[in-house]
Every structure is written in C-alpha cells, then in structure tokens.
Motif scaffolding. Structure first.
Motif, PDB file in Angstrom:
ATOM      1  N   SER A   1       0.832  -1.204   0.000  1.00 24.91           N
ATOM      2  CA  SER A   1       0.000   0.000   0.000  1.00 24.91           C
ATOM      3  C   SER A   1       0.867   1.255   0.000  1.00 24.91           C
TER       4      SER A   1
ATOM      5  N   THR B   1       0.617   4.105  -2.932  1.00 28.42           N
ATOM      6  CA  THR B   1       0.295   5.506  -2.686  1.00 28.42           C
ATOM      7  C   THR B   1       1.471   6.423  -3.028  1.00 28.42           C
TER       8      THR B   1
ATOM      9  N   HIS C   1       1.137   9.404  -5.735  1.00 28.14           N
ATOM     10  CA  HIS C   1       1.534  10.771  -5.364  1.00 28.14           C
ATOM     11  C   HIS C   1       2.529  11.337  -6.367  1.00 28.14           C
TER      12      HIS C   1
ATOM     13  N   GLY D   1      -5.474   8.708   0.826  1.00 31.49           N
ATOM     14  CA  GLY D   1      -4.082   8.345   0.601  1.00 31.49           C
ATOM     15  C   GLY D   1      -3.435   8.953  -0.619  1.00 31.49           C
ATOM     16  N   TYR D   2      -4.218   9.729  -1.401  1.00 35.54           N
ATOM     17  CA  TYR D   2      -3.678  10.321  -2.624  1.00 35.54           C
ATOM     18  C   TYR D   2      -3.578  11.850  -2.512  1.00 35.54           C
TER      19      TYR D   2
END
Length: 257
Positions: free
Chosen positions: A78, A82, A86, A142-143
């Motif tokens: 994960s 992410t 990003h 998360g972005y």
C-alpha cells in the motif's frame, strides 16, 4: 489506444476523460498507469495548451479508487502504491506547467476528489457531490486528501469532511472554496472552455512560471517568495515579456508564441 481513458485534442485543449462508466469511473491501477503516460505525453506536446479532465457520463467524475484492488494489500504494497500515485500522477498534475481544469460532472469521492484537487481549477455541475469517505472503510485519504483539502477549505472544514466521511453538495463546495464555479450540467464544458480560452490569450511562459510560484508558496511560504522573485526575473528575459510590453504600449493585443 487507451483502454480506460479517452483523449481528444481540439483547438489546443486536451480533453481527458476517465472512461469506466460501469464502475462510476473508479481509478484502478490500469487507469492510473494510463493517466501517468498520458500526462507525460501532454506535458511535452506543443500543440496542447491546456487540459480538461472529466469522467464519462453524467453520474460521476470519478467515484473513488477501485476498492476491489485494495483487498489483501499489505502495509508495504500500500505504501508503494500511494507513493507512486503521489509522485507520478497527483504531483505531476499539481505542478503541470499548463492549466488543468477538472470538470466535476457528478460524484467526486475519495481518490476522485483527490484527483480533482490536484488540478489547478475545479468547475462543478449543480448535481455534483464531493467527499472523502475513506474512514468508512477503515482507511484515510491516501492520494493527497489530508494535505490538499485543508489548503482549499481550511482545517476545520477539512476535518469535518475527512472524519465524518460525509458528502457535500456542489453549492457547499463552492461556499467552502473547494470548487471555483458551479454551473448547470449542460454548461459545464463550455464554462471550463471559457476559462481556458482566457488563459490561452496570455503568455504561456508566464502562466507556467505563475503556477510554479503559487505551488511553491503553498508548500513553503518562505521559499515561495524566493521563487516568485526568481520567476519574475526569468519572465523579463523571455520573448513573451517583450511582446507583452510592446503590445501594451502600442495599444494592440499581444501575439504570444
């Protein structure tokens, strides 16, 4: 050429449309990989002066990430996912040297809202709904949502949206500063095009420098001032500056390259 995204260039604008209507245009990894490649191409395409980002249909801009792909994720995988999103997509959009407008034509939730927030400008249809519902799944945005949302709406409203996971209407998003304009659905694209056309009449070099300076200041106010000074100095060395000043003194419209 692309399986999940439609790209069409008309009159110097790249219309980039997330095309997964059966999934409300949710972002799976394959779609994100396509978007990464598309942005890289558009960034260097001299025929493209700006980007209009939207989703297929009138139900959703992007309804979030494709949650099915989150099943079985470990902390390591994960983090890798992410970090990649990003660096290779959200930050690329955020720092894109050409204007990028999100035409929010419906649900913009989770990763979809984060995608819209990475754009320079957001225009929403009256029926749009926006939110960060991740806490209902036991995760957090998360972005980029925990960082960009407070910049746009302030800490208190960002906390309310993120912690409650509730959606807000387009009108609320306008009042909160999350979107620039709210228009009827049938006027969404023409409204975005009008903004882009106004930008296209200005110096593309100055536009790119202004985007960079604004973003730098949001990341670090002190370095932002320093970047503004340096960017101003860069601008006065360009042919666009010479043309802009000449046009002003000669009382005519500038002809930028």
């Amino acid at each position: 050429m692309w399986k999940n995204i439609i790209v069409e260039v008309r009159e110097h604008t790249a219309y980039v449309t997330i095309n997964r209507p059966d999934k409300l245009n949710a972002l799976n990894k394959a779609t994100l990989q396509e978007l990464q490649e598309i942005l890289g191409q558009l960034k260097v395409d001299i025929e493209v002066w700006g980007v209009l980002l939207s989703g297929t249909g009138d139900k959703a801009f992007v309804a979030g990430a494709d949650i099915e792909e989150f099943v079985g994720l470990s902390a390591t995988t994960s983090k890798e996912l992410t970090s990649w999103v990003h660096q290779e997509i959200m930050d690329v959009l955020y720092h894109f040297p050409k204007p990028v407008i999100a035409a929010v034509n419906g649900f913009a939730l989770g990763g979809g809202l984060e995608l819209a927030m990475a754009c320079h400008i957001r225009v929403a249809s009256e029926q749009a709904k926006l939110g960060q519902p991740e806490v209902a799944l036991g995760i957090i945005p998360g972005y980029g949502g925990t960082q960009r949302l407070p910049q746009l709406v302030g800490r208190g409203k960002a906390m309310e949206m993120i912690l409650s996971g509730e959606m807000i209407s387009a009108t609320e998003a306008l009042d909160w500063g999350l979107v620039n304009h709210v228009v009827p659905q049938e006027q969404l694209f023409s409204s975005c095009e009008k903004i882009l056309e106004a930008i296209y009449r200005k110096s593309p070099q100055a536009v790119a420098l202004a985007i960079d300076a604004v973003n730098r200041g949001l990341e670090n106010p002190k370095s932002g001032y320093e970047r503004e000074i340096a960017a101003f100095a860069e601008a006065v060395e360009t042919q666009d500056f010479k043309e802009g000043v000449s046009a002003f003194l000669e009382k005519r419209k500038p002809n930028f390259r």
